[in-house]
Write a protein that holds these residues in place. Structure first.
Motif, PDB file in Angstrom:
ATOM      1  N   GLY A 110       0.840  -1.181   0.000  1.00  0.00           N
ATOM      2  CA  GLY A 110       0.000   0.000   0.000  1.00  0.00           C
ATOM      3  C   GLY A 110       0.874   1.230   0.000  1.00  0.00           C
ATOM      4  N   ALA A 111       0.235   2.383  -0.102  1.00  0.00           N
ATOM      5  CA  ALA A 111       0.940   3.664  -0.055  1.00  0.00           C
ATOM      6  C   ALA A 111       0.676   4.296   1.297  1.00  0.00           C
ATOM      7  CB  ALA A 111       0.470   4.589  -1.174  1.00  0.00           C
ATOM      8  N   TYR A 112       1.757   4.591   2.030  1.00  0.00           N
ATOM      9  CA  TYR A 112       1.639   5.229   3.333  1.00  0.00           C
ATOM     10  C   TYR A 112       1.978   6.705   3.198  1.00  0.00           C
ATOM     11  CZ  TYR A 112       2.329   6.361   8.259  1.00  0.00           C
ATOM     12  OH  TYR A 112       2.244   6.941   9.502  1.00  0.00           O
ATOM     13  N   ARG A 113       1.033   7.557   3.594  1.00  0.00           N
ATOM     14  CA  ARG A 113       1.236   8.995   3.551  1.00  0.00           C
ATOM     15  C   ARG A 113       1.120   9.548   4.964  1.00  0.00           C
ATOM     16  NH1 ARG A 113      -2.951  10.446  -1.421  1.00  0.00           N
ATOM     17  NH2 ARG A 113      -1.708   9.535  -3.125  1.00  0.00           N
ATOM     18  N   SER A 114       2.011  10.455   5.302  1.00  0.00           N
ATOM     19  CA  SER A 114       1.869  11.112   6.600  1.00  0.00           C
ATOM     20  C   SER A 114       2.339  12.555   6.499  1.00  0.00           C
ATOM     21  CB  SER A 114       2.650  10.376   7.691  1.00  0.00           C
ATOM     22  OG  SER A 114       4.044  10.606   7.579  1.00  0.00           O
ATOM     23  N   TYR A 115       1.751  13.376   7.355  1.00  0.00           N
ATOM     24  CA  TYR A 115       2.129  14.783   7.460  1.00  0.00           C
ATOM     25  C   TYR A 115       2.401  15.086   8.930  1.00  0.00           C
ATOM     26  CZ  TYR A 115       1.651  19.861   7.773  1.00  0.00           C
ATOM     27  OH  TYR A 115       1.865  21.195   8.060  1.00  0.00           O
ATOM     28  N   ARG A 116       3.603  15.549   9.217  1.00  0.00           N
ATOM     29  CA  ARG A 116       4.029  15.875  10.571  1.00  0.00           C
ATOM     30  C   ARG A 116       3.867  14.682  11.498  1.00  0.00           C
ATOM     31  NH1 ARG A 116       1.917  21.515  12.758  1.00  0.00           N
ATOM     32  NH2 ARG A 116       3.564  20.989  14.253  1.00  0.00           N
ATOM     33  N   GLY A 117       4.269  13.531  11.022  1.00  0.00           N
ATOM     34  CA  GLY A 117       4.115  12.310  11.794  1.00  0.00           C
ATOM     35  C   GLY A 117       5.307  12.007  12.674  1.00  0.00           C
ATOM     36  N   GLY A 118       5.203  10.904  13.382  1.00  0.00           N
ATOM     37  CA  GLY A 118       6.257  10.411  14.253  1.00  0.00           C
ATOM     38  C   GLY A 118       5.906   9.005  14.683  1.00  0.00           C
ATOM     39  N   HIS A 119       6.614   8.490  15.685  1.00  0.00           N
ATOM     40  CA  HIS A 119       6.403   7.107  16.105  1.00  0.00           C
ATOM     41  C   HIS A 119       4.969   6.861  16.569  1.00  0.00           C
ATOM     42  CE1 HIS A 119      10.638   6.487  15.646  1.00  0.00           C
ATOM     43  NE2 HIS A 119      10.935   7.358  16.583  1.00  0.00           N
ATOM     44  N   ARG A 120       4.420   7.805  17.309  1.00  0.00           N
ATOM     45  CA  ARG A 120       3.063   7.635  17.809  1.00  0.00           C
ATOM     46  C   ARG A 120       2.057   7.504  16.672  1.00  0.00           C
ATOM     47  NH1 ARG A 120      -0.375  12.132  21.290  1.00  0.00           N
ATOM     48  NH2 ARG A 120      -2.241  10.865  21.637  1.00  0.00           N
ATOM     49  N   LEU A 121       2.142   8.400  15.703  1.00  0.00           N
ATOM     50  CA  LEU A 121       1.193   8.380  14.592  1.00  0.00           C
ATOM     51  C   LEU A 121       1.384   7.141  13.726  1.00  0.00           C
ATOM     52  CD1 LEU A 121      -1.082  10.024  13.264  1.00  0.00           C
ATOM     53  CD2 LEU A 121       0.658  11.128  11.842  1.00  0.00           C
TER      54      LEU A 121
END
Length: 318
Positions: free
Chosen positions: A260-271
């Motif tokens: 799949g495609a993983y997208r994140s904005y301002r993420g980190g370990h918790r997210l």
């Protein structure tokens, strides 16, 4: 150089040993990476001074213990911290089954990246264990929001990471990075990207018993207007590349590679961890693919809790 073995499950041909200092504990630790049988997964074994195993902890989401500043798994009162770079190396190079014996509570930080672990694995061969690899295939979009941050997994024929970060610092600002995860791309684009932190935050971390082993040897340190490391950056966008490296490691807590495609904005370990939890909790959002996938689906998903403890999702300062 080690080679990935297609769609077959893999392990290491030989045992490998590495030692170093934990970035948060400041304490030394020695790890032995041992070959393992099919379907073992990545298992951490805490061992005592005599080398006797005290607890085995599989690196999966149900054993997540904390996400503050690093990813930590735990069981029966014992834990192993800062596992994300090692997990990223296994995931990025296509290693499915390893028993990691460790005589401390934290994986050595090495130079702050995954480069040393890649070099370590290059000292042996990645070999097939004669069983098919299973993948977790994303069937529909799943999204997690966390304040001004978000993450989502989308159907995609491959393993894509699209990571965006934004810091209130002229040295970082907003950066984005996209990579299709393959062993070649992992080595070239992600493995050498180091963890980073701000000099002004050192007092905060140390007051919480963190960053006791941090130095310019294992962390990119940012002052008010410059990078303090004499050698500078390895990439102009090393910060977002490292966040991508972390995401690769954290998503490995799913227990199988995610298609799949993983997208994140301002993420980190918790997210990242919340994203794994949200995906696995939605039975309509994913399926196993592989020769024996359907027969394994229900028992494996039953191991995943619907919601993790609040302690696992403490403040994320990564």
């Amino acid at each position: 150089m080690a080679k990935q073995q297609g769609t077959a499950q893999t392990t290491l041909r030989d045992a490998l040993v590495v030692s170093g200092i934990g970035v948060h504990s400041g304490k030394p630790a020695t790890m032995t990476l041992n070959p393992a049988d099919a379907d073992t997964g990545i298992v951490f074994q805490r061992v005592d001074a005599s080398g006797v195993s005290t607890v085995s902890i599989r690196a999966t989401i149900e054993h997540l213990h904390a996400t503050e500043s690093c990813t930590t798994i735990g069981k029966m009162g014992l834990s192993v911290a800062t596992i994300e770079h090692l997990l990223a190396t296994f995931s990025g190079l296509g290693v499915d089954n390893v028993i990691v014996e460790i005589d401390g509570s934290e994986v050595p930080m090495m130079d702050g990246s995954a480069a040393a672990f890649v070099s370590l694995l290059d000292g042996t061969e990645i070999v097939s264990v004669g069983a098919p690899r299973r993948f977790i295939k994303v069937l529909k979009p799943v999204r997690v929001d966390q304040g001004s941050s978000f993450a989502e997994l989308l159907p995609f024929d491959g393993r894509r990471f699209e990571i965006d970060i934004e810091f209130d610092s002229t040295l970082i600002g907003r950066q984005g990075f996209v990579v299709d995860l393959t062993p070649h791309n992992f080595r070239r684009d992600l493995a050498r990207a180091r963890t980073f932190g701000f000099l002004k935050d050192v007092e905060f971390y140390m007051s919480r018993g963190l960053a006791l082993g941090s130095s310019l040897e294992n962390t990119v340190v940012l002052g008010d207007d410059r990078v303090l490391n004499p050698e500078g950056l390895r990439f102009t966008d090393e910060f977002v590349r490292h966040k991508t490296l972390d995401a690769v490691g954290d998503l490995a807590l799913a227990g199988a590679p995610i298609l799949g495609a993983y997208r994140s904005y301002r993420g980190g370990h918790r997210l990242n961890a919340r994203m794994v939890e949200a995906l696995l909790a939605d039975s309509d959002a994913w399926t196993f693919v592989g020769d024996f996938a359907e027969s394994r689906r229900q028992p494996v998903r039953a191991e995943i809790p619907v919601r993790l403890s609040a302690a696992a999702f403490g403040p994320d300062k990564s």
